[in-house]
Design a protein around this motif. Structure first.
Motif, mmCIF file in Angstrom:
data_model
loop_
_atom_site.group_PDB
_atom_site.id
_atom_site.type_symbol
_atom_site.label_atom_id
_atom_site.label_comp_id
_atom_site.label_asym_id
_atom_site.label_seq_id
_atom_site.Cartn_x
_atom_site.Cartn_y
_atom_site.Cartn_z
ATOM 1 N N ASP A 212 0.830 -1.208 0.000
ATOM 2 C CA ASP A 212 0.000 0.000 0.000
ATOM 3 C C ASP A 212 0.863 1.255 0.000
ATOM 4 O O ASP A 212 0.632 2.191 -0.783
ATOM 5 C CB ASP A 212 -0.936 -0.011 1.209
ATOM 6 N N VAL A 213 1.876 1.297 0.869
ATOM 7 C CA VAL A 213 2.744 2.478 0.920
ATOM 8 C C VAL A 213 3.555 2.593 -0.371
ATOM 9 O O VAL A 213 3.758 3.699 -0.897
ATOM 10 C CB VAL A 213 3.671 2.416 2.145
ATOM 11 N N ALA A 214 3.999 1.457 -0.911
ATOM 12 C CA ALA A 214 4.760 1.488 -2.165
ATOM 13 C C ALA A 214 3.911 2.030 -3.309
ATOM 14 O O ALA A 214 4.392 2.814 -4.140
ATOM 15 C CB ALA A 214 5.280 0.089 -2.495
ATOM 16 N N VAL A 215 2.657 1.634 -3.360
ATOM 17 C CA VAL A 215 1.757 2.139 -4.403
ATOM 18 C C VAL A 215 1.553 3.634 -4.240
ATOM 19 O O VAL A 215 1.546 4.396 -5.224
ATOM 20 C CB VAL A 215 0.405 1.400 -4.363
ATOM 21 N N ARG A 216 1.404 4.085 -3.006
ATOM 22 C CA ARG A 216 1.220 5.528 -2.772
ATOM 23 C C ARG A 216 2.474 6.311 -3.179
ATOM 24 O O ARG A 216 2.381 7.414 -3.734
ATOM 25 C CB ARG A 216 0.868 5.778 -1.305
ATOM 26 N N TYR A 217 3.662 5.728 -2.895
ATOM 27 C CA TYR A 217 4.888 6.374 -3.381
ATOM 28 C C TYR A 217 4.864 6.462 -4.901
ATOM 29 O O TYR A 217 5.157 7.519 -5.486
ATOM 30 C CB TYR A 217 6.123 5.592 -2.935
ATOM 31 N N TRP A 218 4.529 5.349 -5.561
ATOM 32 C CA TRP A 218 4.517 5.288 -7.024
ATOM 33 C C TRP A 218 3.574 6.341 -7.600
ATOM 34 O O TRP A 218 3.928 7.037 -8.572
ATOM 35 C CB TRP A 218 4.115 3.881 -7.453
ATOM 36 N N GLU A 219 2.409 6.503 -6.992
ATOM 37 C CA GLU A 219 1.453 7.509 -7.467
ATOM 38 C C GLU A 219 2.013 8.920 -7.303
ATOM 39 O O GLU A 219 1.908 9.762 -8.212
ATOM 40 C CB GLU A 219 0.133 7.373 -6.706
ATOM 41 N N LYS A 220 2.628 9.175 -6.138
ATOM 42 C CA LYS A 220 3.211 10.497 -5.891
ATOM 43 C C LYS A 220 4.400 10.750 -6.828
ATOM 44 O O LYS A 220 4.596 11.869 -7.319
ATOM 45 C CB LYS A 220 3.659 10.603 -4.431
ATOM 46 N N ALA A 221 5.196 9.721 -7.064
ATOM 47 C CA ALA A 221 6.354 9.860 -7.937
ATOM 48 C C ALA A 221 5.927 10.166 -9.374
ATOM 49 O O ALA A 221 6.520 11.013 -10.052
ATOM 50 C CB ALA A 221 7.195 8.590 -7.895
ATOM 51 N N ARG A 222 4.889 9.494 -9.852
ATOM 52 C CA ARG A 222 4.388 9.770 -11.197
ATOM 53 C C ARG A 222 3.847 11.192 -11.289
ATOM 54 O O ARG A 222 4.075 11.896 -12.286
ATOM 55 C CB ARG A 222 3.315 8.753 -11.579
ATOM 56 N N ALA A 223 3.146 11.629 -10.245
ATOM 57 C CA ALA A 223 2.621 12.996 -10.233
ATOM 58 C C ALA A 223 3.751 14.024 -10.239
ATOM 59 O O ALA A 223 3.580 15.141 -10.751
ATOM 60 C CB ALA A 223 1.726 13.207 -9.016
ATOM 61 N N ALA A 224 4.908 13.648 -9.680
ATOM 62 C CA ALA A 224 6.069 14.543 -9.641
ATOM 63 C C ALA A 224 6.959 14.375 -10.867
ATOM 64 O O ALA A 224 8.057 14.952 -10.929
ATOM 65 C CB ALA A 224 6.882 14.278 -8.376
ATOM 66 N N ASN A 225 6.505 13.574 -11.836
ATOM 67 C CA ASN A 225 7.249 13.326 -13.080
ATOM 68 C C ASN A 225 8.598 12.658 -12.847
ATOM 69 O O ASN A 225 9.558 12.888 -13.604
ATOM 70 C CB ASN A 225 7.438 14.635 -13.867
ATOM 71 N N LEU A 226 8.664 11.839 -11.818
ATOM 72 C CA LEU A 226 9.866 11.046 -11.596
ATOM 73 C C LEU A 226 9.841 9.822 -12.506
ATOM 74 O O LEU A 226 8.767 9.321 -12.862
ATOM 75 C CB LEU A 226 9.945 10.620 -10.127
ATOM 76 N N PRO A 227 11.010 9.304 -12.874
ATOM 77 C CA PRO A 227 11.080 8.237 -13.888
ATOM 78 C C PRO A 227 10.803 6.835 -13.349
ATOM 79 O O PRO A 227 11.624 5.919 -13.490
ATOM 80 C CB PRO A 227 12.515 8.354 -14.408
ATOM 81 N N VAL A 228 9.631 6.658 -12.731
ATOM 82 C CA VAL A 228 9.232 5.316 -12.304
ATOM 83 C C VAL A 228 8.493 4.639 -13.460
ATOM 84 O O VAL A 228 7.950 5.318 -14.333
ATOM 85 C CB VAL A 228 8.326 5.367 -11.053
ATOM 86 N N PRO A 229 8.457 3.293 -13.494
ATOM 87 C CA PRO A 229 7.720 2.608 -14.558
ATOM 88 C C PRO A 229 6.256 3.038 -14.585
ATOM 89 O O PRO A 229 5.656 3.319 -13.541
ATOM 90 C CB PRO A 229 7.858 1.133 -14.182
ATOM 91 N N ALA A 230 5.681 3.041 -15.771
ATOM 92 C CA ALA A 230 4.279 3.421 -15.910
ATOM 93 C C ALA A 230 3.341 2.359 -15.370
ATOM 94 O O ALA A 230 2.185 2.658 -15.054
ATOM 95 C CB ALA A 230 3.966 3.684 -17.382
ATOM 96 N N ASP A 231 3.830 1.142 -15.244
ATOM 97 C CA ASP A 231 3.025 0.017 -14.765
ATOM 98 C C ASP A 231 3.406 -0.301 -13.326
ATOM 99 O O ASP A 231 4.589 -0.487 -13.013
ATOM 100 C CB ASP A 231 3.263 -1.197 -15.659
ATOM 101 N N ILE A 232 2.421 -0.390 -12.431
ATOM 102 C CA ILE A 232 2.708 -0.619 -11.020
ATOM 103 C C ILE A 232 3.335 -1.989 -10.795
ATOM 104 O O ILE A 232 4.189 -2.161 -9.921
ATOM 105 C CB ILE A 232 1.440 -0.448 -10.147
ATOM 106 N N ASP A 233 2.947 -2.976 -11.582
ATOM 107 C CA ASP A 233 3.546 -4.297 -11.421
ATOM 108 C C ASP A 233 5.038 -4.267 -11.746
ATOM 109 O O ASP A 233 5.842 -4.925 -11.083
ATOM 110 C CB ASP A 233 2.834 -5.322 -12.308
ATOM 111 N N ALA A 234 5.399 -3.506 -12.767
ATOM 112 C CA ALA A 234 6.813 -3.371 -13.116
ATOM 113 C C ALA A 234 7.570 -2.658 -12.003
ATOM 114 O O ALA A 234 8.710 -3.029 -11.665
ATOM 115 C CB ALA A 234 6.959 -2.616 -14.431
ATOM 116 N N PHE A 235 6.943 -1.641 -11.412
ATOM 117 C CA PHE A 235 7.611 -0.942 -10.312
ATOM 118 C C PHE A 235 7.783 -1.865 -9.117
ATOM 119 O O PHE A 235 8.842 -1.863 -8.471
ATOM 120 C CB PHE A 235 6.816 0.298 -9.900
#
Length: 346
Positions: free
Chosen positions: A237-260
């Motif tokens: 849950d916390v990892a998903v929330r990080y991923w969402e915040k990172a995408r909103a900040a235009n950080l280079p995380v994978p576009a797919d949550i499973d890949a992240f």
């Protein structure tokens, strides 16, 4: 003159004709120690003691400027020759103590999400050529701490030929997945012991070893801790929330949550192998047993991750050979206890 006497004399030079008290504050796994100086008006400062024959304070100064966008201690005075530094005091409450004091999940999640926001601020400022590269050579050197110190010293089981083949196969599968991750500023020890509960955003400590490397590394450090363990659902849950915040900040995380999530878990394998080796080295080389009892937690982390991915099966097979087929804490602890008793190290 003892280091503490030298420290007091240095502080006296900074605050002449002033009565002050000095108390121990903390110690790092390396040779740094920290003391709290309390002045007559109640104001306190932290003095870093980094023996110059063992430690260099220059990386701390340099990274502190790089990380100035978040709440890092101000440097108020420095004596590089003696290895002393006067720092702003960010208080007495670490995230670790706050989490241990209040075990409610909602509190833990709130604090971790504050830490996530701070991490994203650091990552947003990332650019190449500023910090040392966290490249394949460094990652491999860290991985090799596991066979050298955990297997050979902690377990007394140097890898045989067949086990070395499993190890090499695991490393061959793991490294390309790590070096292909997008790179950002990496604190390298972004853990709850190095975060302070302060007004506003968390205080950030112990950043002197920061590098430029895989984007998932610091999140792994935060959520796969040595002293606090959360269940898989909470971590996800916390990892998903990080991923969402990172995408909103235009950080280079994978576009797919499973890949992240895969990146997160594979990065964790590297870090857990390294940490098990470091904790074993601290005991067997440096005589420091503070972290030794936490090694089984990282073995459990490793087994859970490596059994999920076919490419990492060589690591899982090796871990089973070394510590047994079960992955619960009790079974891992039994293996360690039996090994220590047999070697007279208990």
């Amino acid at each position: 003159m003892e280091r503490l006497d030298l420290l007091k004399a240095w502080v006296a030079g900074l605050y002449p004709d002033t009565a002050f008290e000095v108390e121990f504050a903390a110690a790092d796994a390396d040779f740094r120690r920290y003391f709290r100086v309390v002045l007559p008006d109640g104001v306190s400062r932290i003095v870093m003691d980094a023996p110059p024959d063992k430690m260099d304070t220059e990386p701390y100064v340099r990274v502190r400027e790089v990380f100035a966008m978040v709440n890092v201690p101000a440097i108020l005075a420095r004596d590089a020759a003696q290895g002393f530094m006067l720092l702003e005091d960010l208080g007495r409450v670490t995230y670790l103590s706050a989490l241990q004091h209040d075990e409610r999940e909602v509190v833990h999640k709130h604090l971790l999400l504050e830490a996530v926001d701070t991490l994203i601020e650091i990552q947003r400022a990332s650019r190449p050529g500023v910090l040392p590269e966290y490249d394949a050579a460094v990652l491999t050197r860290e991985l090799n701490l596991f066979p050298e110190w955990f297997c050979a010293k902690e377990l007394g089981q140097p890898l045989n030929f067949a086990q070395r083949q499993l190890w090499d196969a695991g490393v061959k599968a793991l490294l390309p997945a790590l070096t292909s991750q997008a790179k950002v500023f990496v604190h390298r020890d972004f853990i709850v012991r190095n975060l302070m509960l302060t007004p506003g955003q968390p205080g950030v400590l112990d950043f002197q070893d920061a590098v430029y490397g895989p984007i998932s590394y610091d999140l792994v450090s935060l959520l796969r801790d040595a002293f606090v363990e959360w269940d898989e659902e909470f971590v996800l849950d916390v990892a998903v929330r990080y991923w969402e915040k990172a995408r909103a900040a235009n950080l280079p995380v994978p576009a797919d949550i499973d890949a992240f999530w895969r990146d997160f878990e594979w990065m964790g394998v590297q870090r857990h192998l390294k940490v098990a080796g470091i904790f074993a080295r601290l005991y067997h080389r440096d005589g420091k047993d503070k972290y030794r009892a936490e090694i089984p937690r990282f073995i459990k982390y490793l087994k859970k991750a490596t059994r999920r991915y076919g490419e990492l099966a060589p690591f899982y097979q090796l871990l089973v050979q070394l510590t047994g087929p079960d992955e619960d804490d009790a079974s891992v602890d039994r293996v360690f206890s039996a090994t220590r008793l047999a070697s007279g190290k208990a």
